[in-house]
Design an enzyme around this catalytic site. Structure first.
Site, PDB file in Angstrom:
ATOM      1  N   PHE A 182      14.631   3.612  -5.031  1.00 55.34           N
ATOM      2  CA  PHE A 182      13.561   2.311  -5.125  1.00 55.34           C
ATOM      3  C   PHE A 182      12.215   3.126  -5.823  1.00 55.34           C
ATOM      4  O   PHE A 182      11.968   4.475  -5.736  1.00 55.34           O
ATOM      5  CB  PHE A 182      13.480   2.062  -3.885  1.00 55.34           C
ATOM      6  CG  PHE A 182      13.009   2.867  -2.760  1.00 55.34           C
ATOM      7  CD1 PHE A 182      11.496   3.260  -2.461  1.00 55.34           C
ATOM      8  CD2 PHE A 182      13.677   3.664  -1.783  1.00 55.34           C
ATOM      9  CE1 PHE A 182      10.987   3.980  -1.469  1.00 55.34           C
ATOM     10  CE2 PHE A 182      13.130   4.520  -1.088  1.00 55.34           C
ATOM     11  CZ  PHE A 182      11.876   4.792  -0.793  1.00 55.34           C
ATOM     12  N   CYS A 183      11.561   2.295  -6.088  1.00 51.72           N
ATOM     13  CA  CYS A 183       9.889   2.638  -6.419  1.00 51.72           C
ATOM     14  C   CYS A 183       9.039   1.711  -6.136  1.00 51.72           C
ATOM     15  O   CYS A 183       9.325   0.729  -5.525  1.00 51.72           O
ATOM     16  CB  CYS A 183       9.997   3.156  -7.891  1.00 51.72           C
ATOM     17  SG  CYS A 183      10.720   1.892  -8.956  1.00 51.72           S
ATOM     18  N   THR A 184       7.808   1.864  -6.715  1.00 54.01           N
ATOM     19  CA  THR A 184       6.758   0.616  -6.428  1.00 54.01           C
ATOM     20  C   THR A 184       7.156  -0.762  -7.124  1.00 54.01           C
ATOM     21  O   THR A 184       7.068  -1.516  -6.104  1.00 54.01           O
ATOM     22  CB  THR A 184       5.355   1.014  -7.055  1.00 54.01           C
ATOM     23  OG1 THR A 184       4.960   2.532  -6.550  1.00 54.01           O
ATOM     24  CG2 THR A 184       4.337   0.347  -6.568  1.00 54.01           C
ATOM     25  N   ILE A 211       9.137  -1.881  -4.025  1.00 56.13           N
ATOM     26  CA  ILE A 211       8.589  -1.830  -2.848  1.00 56.13           C
ATOM     27  C   ILE A 211       8.082  -3.402  -2.745  1.00 56.13           C
ATOM     28  O   ILE A 211       7.895  -3.880  -2.069  1.00 56.13           O
ATOM     29  CB  ILE A 211       7.905  -0.741  -2.452  1.00 56.13           C
ATOM     30  CG1 ILE A 211       8.759   0.414  -2.623  1.00 56.13           C
ATOM     31  CG2 ILE A 211       7.104  -0.917  -1.245  1.00 56.13           C
ATOM     32  CD1 ILE A 211       7.668   1.758  -2.927  1.00 56.13           C
TER      33      ILE A 211
END
Length: 309
Positions: A182-184, A211
């Site tokens: 996952f990332c921003t 996110i």
């Protein structure tokens, strides 16, 4: 080009799309003119592999921009996350040409055709709670420092360029497991999953919309997110419901600061924080103190936010 600031509620759009844009350089000037003419501010990156960026403006202006981008050949189906801000979180509008829209430094990776399996925010908790799943935060260490998912692995990278080396060093830990990244906003982990799949791993997943989409859609009482999510604008962080968070930014080193960091004896507004105090000299802090004085003078004189703040 006008640098006017939109009035009324500010809408923030974080967007990206991996797509083949052979003539991406020709898009720069008209895109910049379109944004500036509508008071939109922020940064958009254009590369042969697609578009990436975050912009802010009036609701009408942002809607017009998304329609404009969707009409460009290859960009239909943009991944967009919306949020709001009390005031414009950017100083100016920039459209930049880059080699990559998110820099990994590995050739022959095509996320448009080889990314991992999307997982909707509503299904993410179940995946990362499975005992055979390893959850990897693909963001940089300073972003992870103020929030991440429960049980996530932090590669402690200073830049995304370091991520492939981290994967190579930890391949044995990934073997035979589901790999969930996952990332921003979804773009970094989309490219990260394509890279991991290129190494021969098959059970590779990533959080669709990142996110930001998770915090928007998953209620706080059901959330496995801990802390706040760092964002690359003057809001600094957001929390559940994409409300502006409590984190602040050290204006000396640009590291996000928690409320606890602000109580440290090493913190001085605009001058130092616990993350940079020992790495900077007294001369550095004197220079930062003078810059902070100019920022405060500009505010007192009613000139708005100083460009160096």
């Amino acid at each position: 080009m006008t640098l006017s600031t939109p009035t009324g509620p500010i809408r923030v759009a974080a967007l990206y799309r991996f797509a083949r844009l052979d003539a991406f350089d020709e898009l720069r000037a008209p895109l910049a003119a379109f944004c500036c003419g509508r008071g939109i501010k922020g940064t958009l990156l254009l590369a042969r592999e697609g578009i990436n960026g975050t912009v802010a403006g009036s609701e009408t202006a942002i809607a017009e921009l998304i329609d404009y981008l969707e009409a460009i050949d290859g960009l239909a189906g943009l991944e967009v996350k919306y949020s709001s801000a009390a005031e414009t979180p950017f100083h100016r509008m920039k459209v930049r040409l880059k080699r990559e829209i998110v820099t990994m430094g590995v050739g022959d990776i095509d996320p448009a055709t080889s990314a991992g399996t999307y997982v909707a925010p509503g299904d993410w908790n179940a995946l990362i709670s499975e005992p055979d799943t390893i959850v990897i935060d693909t963001r940089n260490a300073y972003e992870v420092s103020i929030g991440t998912f429960k049980g996530a692995v932090d590669p402690a990278t200073a830049s995304f360029r370091e991520f492939p080396a981290w994967v190579e060093a930890h391949r044995a830990e990934l073997e035979g497991r589901k790999v969930a990244m996952f990332c921003t906003g979804g773009i970094r982990c989309e490219k990260a999953t394509a890279y991991v799949k290129s190494l021969g791993f098959e059970d590779v997943f990533h959080l669709k919309g990142g996110i930001l989409k998770y915090l928007e859609e998953v209620p706080a009482e059901q959330s496995l997110w801990q802390g706040e999510c760092f964002v690359f604008d003057e809001r600094v962080s957001v929390s559940h419901g994409l409300a502006e968070g409590d984190a602040e930014l050290c204006r000396a080193c640009r590291h996000p600061l928690t409320p606890g960091d602000l109580t440290s004896p090493k913190f001085a507004t605009g001058v130092s924080c616990p993350h940079c105090f020992d790495a900077r000299s007294d001369e550095d802090r004197q220079r930062y103190a003078e810059r902070q004085r100019q920022v405060e003078l500009a505010q007192v004189r009613g000139r708005g936010r100083h460009i160096g703040s």
